[in-house]
Design a protein around this motif. Structure first.
Motif, mmCIF file in Angstrom:
data_model
loop_
_atom_site.group_PDB
_atom_site.id
_atom_site.type_symbol
_atom_site.label_atom_id
_atom_site.label_comp_id
_atom_site.label_asym_id
_atom_site.label_seq_id
_atom_site.Cartn_x
_atom_site.Cartn_y
_atom_site.Cartn_z
ATOM 1 N N SER A 148 0.830 -1.214 0.000
ATOM 2 C CA SER A 148 0.000 0.000 0.000
ATOM 3 C C SER A 148 0.863 1.263 0.000
ATOM 4 O O SER A 148 0.411 2.334 -0.380
ATOM 5 C CB SER A 148 -0.950 0.003 1.201
ATOM 6 O OG SER A 148 -0.260 0.328 2.384
ATOM 7 N N VAL A 149 2.123 1.139 0.428
ATOM 8 C CA VAL A 149 2.966 2.338 0.481
ATOM 9 C C VAL A 149 3.288 2.803 -0.946
ATOM 10 O O VAL A 149 3.043 3.952 -1.316
ATOM 11 C CB VAL A 149 4.272 2.071 1.274
ATOM 12 C CG1 VAL A 149 5.044 3.375 1.446
ATOM 13 C CG2 VAL A 149 3.980 1.437 2.628
ATOM 14 N N ASN A 150 3.823 1.874 -1.760
ATOM 15 C CA ASN A 150 4.123 2.256 -3.148
ATOM 16 C C ASN A 150 2.845 2.585 -3.918
ATOM 17 O O ASN A 150 2.848 3.460 -4.792
ATOM 18 C CB ASN A 150 4.884 1.131 -3.861
ATOM 19 C CG ASN A 150 6.347 1.081 -3.440
ATOM 20 O OD1 ASN A 150 6.822 1.969 -2.722
ATOM 21 N ND2 ASN A 150 7.051 0.047 -3.867
ATOM 22 N N ALA A 151 1.754 1.893 -3.579
ATOM 23 C CA ALA A 151 0.485 2.175 -4.277
ATOM 24 C C ALA A 151 0.076 3.630 -4.051
ATOM 25 O O ALA A 151 -0.366 4.325 -4.982
ATOM 26 C CB ALA A 151 -0.601 1.226 -3.796
ATOM 27 N N MET A 152 0.277 4.107 -2.843
ATOM 28 C CA MET A 152 -0.062 5.512 -2.547
ATOM 29 C C MET A 152 0.817 6.459 -3.364
ATOM 30 O O MET A 152 0.334 7.429 -3.958
ATOM 31 C CB MET A 152 0.125 5.777 -1.053
ATOM 32 C CG MET A 152 -0.147 7.208 -0.653
ATOM 33 S SD MET A 152 0.430 7.573 1.021
ATOM 34 C CE MET A 152 2.172 7.814 0.725
ATOM 35 N N ILE A 153 2.122 6.134 -3.416
ATOM 36 C CA ILE A 153 3.050 6.988 -4.180
ATOM 37 C C ILE A 153 2.632 7.035 -5.650
ATOM 38 O O ILE A 153 2.601 8.094 -6.277
ATOM 39 C CB ILE A 153 4.491 6.449 -4.050
ATOM 40 C CG1 ILE A 153 4.954 6.555 -2.594
ATOM 41 C CG2 ILE A 153 5.448 7.180 -4.982
ATOM 42 C CD1 ILE A 153 6.217 5.781 -2.280
ATOM 43 N N ARG A 154 2.285 5.869 -6.180
ATOM 44 C CA ARG A 154 1.938 5.797 -7.614
ATOM 45 C C ARG A 154 0.707 6.639 -7.929
ATOM 46 O O ARG A 154 0.590 7.235 -8.994
ATOM 47 C CB ARG A 154 1.698 4.349 -8.027
ATOM 48 C CG ARG A 154 2.968 3.526 -7.959
ATOM 49 C CD ARG A 154 2.821 2.190 -8.659
ATOM 50 N NE ARG A 154 3.918 1.284 -8.358
ATOM 51 C CZ ARG A 154 5.159 1.434 -8.774
ATOM 52 N NH1 ARG A 154 5.492 2.481 -9.506
ATOM 53 N NH2 ARG A 154 6.094 0.568 -8.449
ATOM 54 N N LYS A 155 -0.210 6.675 -6.966
ATOM 55 C CA LYS A 155 -1.422 7.457 -7.171
ATOM 56 C C LYS A 155 -1.099 8.954 -7.177
ATOM 57 O O LYS A 155 -1.577 9.703 -8.019
ATOM 58 C CB LYS A 155 -2.392 7.158 -6.016
ATOM 59 C CG LYS A 155 -3.816 7.085 -6.445
ATOM 60 C CD LYS A 155 -4.634 6.478 -5.359
ATOM 61 C CE LYS A 155 -6.098 6.624 -5.699
ATOM 62 N NZ LYS A 155 -6.891 6.108 -4.574
ATOM 63 N N LEU A 156 -0.241 9.350 -6.237
ATOM 64 C CA LEU A 156 0.060 10.773 -6.099
ATOM 65 C C LEU A 156 1.047 11.265 -7.161
ATOM 66 O O LEU A 156 1.009 12.421 -7.564
ATOM 67 C CB LEU A 156 0.651 11.052 -4.706
ATOM 68 C CG LEU A 156 -0.283 10.806 -3.514
ATOM 69 C CD1 LEU A 156 0.501 10.848 -2.206
ATOM 70 C CD2 LEU A 156 -1.409 11.836 -3.489
ATOM 71 N N GLN A 157 1.953 10.385 -7.572
ATOM 72 C CA GLN A 157 3.022 10.792 -8.503
ATOM 73 C C GLN A 157 3.195 9.728 -9.582
ATOM 74 O O GLN A 157 4.089 8.872 -9.509
ATOM 75 C CB GLN A 157 4.354 10.967 -7.729
ATOM 76 C CG GLN A 157 4.370 12.118 -6.754
ATOM 77 C CD GLN A 157 4.483 13.483 -7.432
ATOM 78 O OE1 GLN A 157 4.737 13.581 -8.636
ATOM 79 N NE2 GLN A 157 4.280 14.538 -6.663
ATOM 80 N N PRO A 158 2.377 9.785 -10.628
ATOM 81 C CA PRO A 158 2.405 8.719 -11.648
ATOM 82 C C PRO A 158 3.714 8.612 -12.408
ATOM 83 O O PRO A 158 3.992 7.578 -12.999
ATOM 84 C CB PRO A 158 1.266 9.092 -12.593
ATOM 85 C CG PRO A 158 0.609 10.295 -12.038
ATOM 86 C CD PRO A 158 1.331 10.773 -10.834
#
Ligand code: GLC
Length: 411
Positions: A200-210
């Motif tokens: 979920s950590v990287n998933a959050m990053i990917r959402k905020l910064q594609p």
């Protein structure tokens, strides 16, 4: 040439905003923090066993009056580097941005300004991708489970080890980094010592910064492997044709952060490594450690300028080329259409190159480093008398160019 075709497979492309990583392949790593003030090693707190609260006093001295992100970026550009990866939080836990999640940050130092914001602004003005390094181990936060493993303190009195709470803190900090500084092109995790998985950590990053590419030292596999210094396999397989790789090393042998008496590598060693990885289609991140006052050590600037001179001459051999794995060439080869580039990096030991299976002399053979022309012939070589005549290129100025990776262009 007998080619092992499986190595010629195109690298995995992401086919999204992260593809910048395959265009800009040479980057600058910057290790900078309160450890740069004593100038010994970024892990001074651990390696010198400095008590936590004593080490933290360095924060009271952090006032880098010569910090000018444009100077850092000028230095990067002088070397031909096209992106930057910056240590926003190293293992010591001190944060170089205006975080609401801990008081142990730059806003509470005499400097009192947001370093990450200044660097991000400077990068954005130049369209220079900025990636952020973030250490999983934390030698200050009371919830990080310091257990005396590698890159960890012994358990500390008064701590409340709780990986769940710690990851909540990490996520909140990454949310700040990914929300308050414009475009971020990557997150460079370091050392997930507890081996704690949490996609979920990287998933959050990917959402905020594609556009952010994420390395493999965090809470899941990430996008790319990170072999470091000589430890080629420790953080991923350099020979994998499909996993993107970004190798990293520092300009000095002892430390990543600023060290006053650093043992700097030769240009020969540095360019050989850069050439080795870039020829294979990988990325390369070369580190330097600015001083505690923010300025770049003179020797470091000189090294970057030298690398830039070399890189400018040979860069073409890495751009839009593919790596040719050939068992019978005694050098590394990259290719673009009809043009072959022969790379004399770590393996070079003689003033000639033999490429078997090539039965035509090139129209021209040039030493890219200095523009000199070379002679070539297809001939039977004494050392290869049992095989067909092969392409021979000789007279390479190996001693004159003994301190840099040599690249030949055969058109
Ligand atoms: C190692 C070191 C760390 C450094 C990193 C860079 O993991 O522990 O200090 O930041 O390498 O790759």
């Amino acid at each position: 040439m007998v080619e092992k075709t499986e190595f010629n497979t195109q690298k995995k492309k992401f086919n999204d905003g992260r593809d910048w990583f395959f265009e800009k392949r040479f980057g600058m790593f910057i290790h900078w923090g309160i450890y740069s003030i004593p100038g010994w090693h970024e892990q001074m707190q651990w390696r010198m066993e400095v008590p936590r609260l004593e080490y933290a006093k360095l924060a009271e001295k952090f006032n880098p009056t010569r910090f000018n992100p444009d100077e850092w970026l000028d230095a990067a550009e002088s070397a031909g580097m096209e992106y930057v990866t910056f240590t926003a939080k190293h293992h010591d836990g001190f944060c170089l941005w205006n975080t609401k999640e801990t008081d142990y940050n730059v806003m509470n130092s005499p400097y009192g300004e947001d370093v990450l914001a200044k660097l991000a602004d400077a990068c954005h003005k130049r369209f220079m991708p900025l990636c952020v390094y973030y250490s999983v181990p934390d030698w200050y936060h009371k919830n990080y489970p310091n257990q005396g493993r590698h890159h960890e303190l012994e358990p500390q009195k008064g701590d409340d080890p709780d990986i769940g709470k710690y990851v909540t803190f990490v996520k909140a900090q990454l949310r700040e980094i990914c929300s308050n500084y414009g475009e971020i092109h990557g997150i460079w995790w370091d050392n997930n010592v507890p081996e704690h998985d949490d996609p979920s950590v990287n998933a959050m990053i990917r959402k905020l910064q594609p556009k952010a590419i994420i390395n493999n030292r965090g809470f899941d596999d990430g996008d790319f492997a990170t072999p470091e210094r000589e430890m080629r396999d420790a953080h991923g397989d350099v020979n994998s044709p499909t996993t993107p790789v970004e190798a990293c090393d520092s300009i000095g042998a002892e430390s990543w952060g600023y060290r006053e008496n650093e043992d700097y590598y030769s240009i020969g060693r540095l360019t050989n490594k850069i050439d080795y990885y870039l020829a294979r289609g990988h990325n390369y991140l070369l580190n330097l450690g600015p001083k505690g006052d923010g300025s770049i050590p003179e020797k470091a600037s000189a090294i970057l300028a030298e690398i830039g001179r070399w890189y400018g001459n040979v860069k073409e051999s890495f751009q839009g080329t593919e790596f040719v794995v050939s068992e019978d060439a005694d050098v590394d080869i990259t290719r673009k259409g009809d043009i072959l580039y022969a790379h004399l990096n770590e393996k070079r030991d003689k003033s000639g190159v033999i490429i078997q299976g090539v039965d035509k002399s090139p129209k021209s053979a040039i030493v890219m480093n200095n523009g000199n022309k070379l002679e070539t012939a297809v001939e039977l070589m004494p050392s290869k008398f049992q095989s067909e005549p092969c392409l021979h290129i000789w007279g390479i100025p190996i001693d004159e160019l003994s301190n840099e990776a040599i690249v030949l262009k055969l058109s």
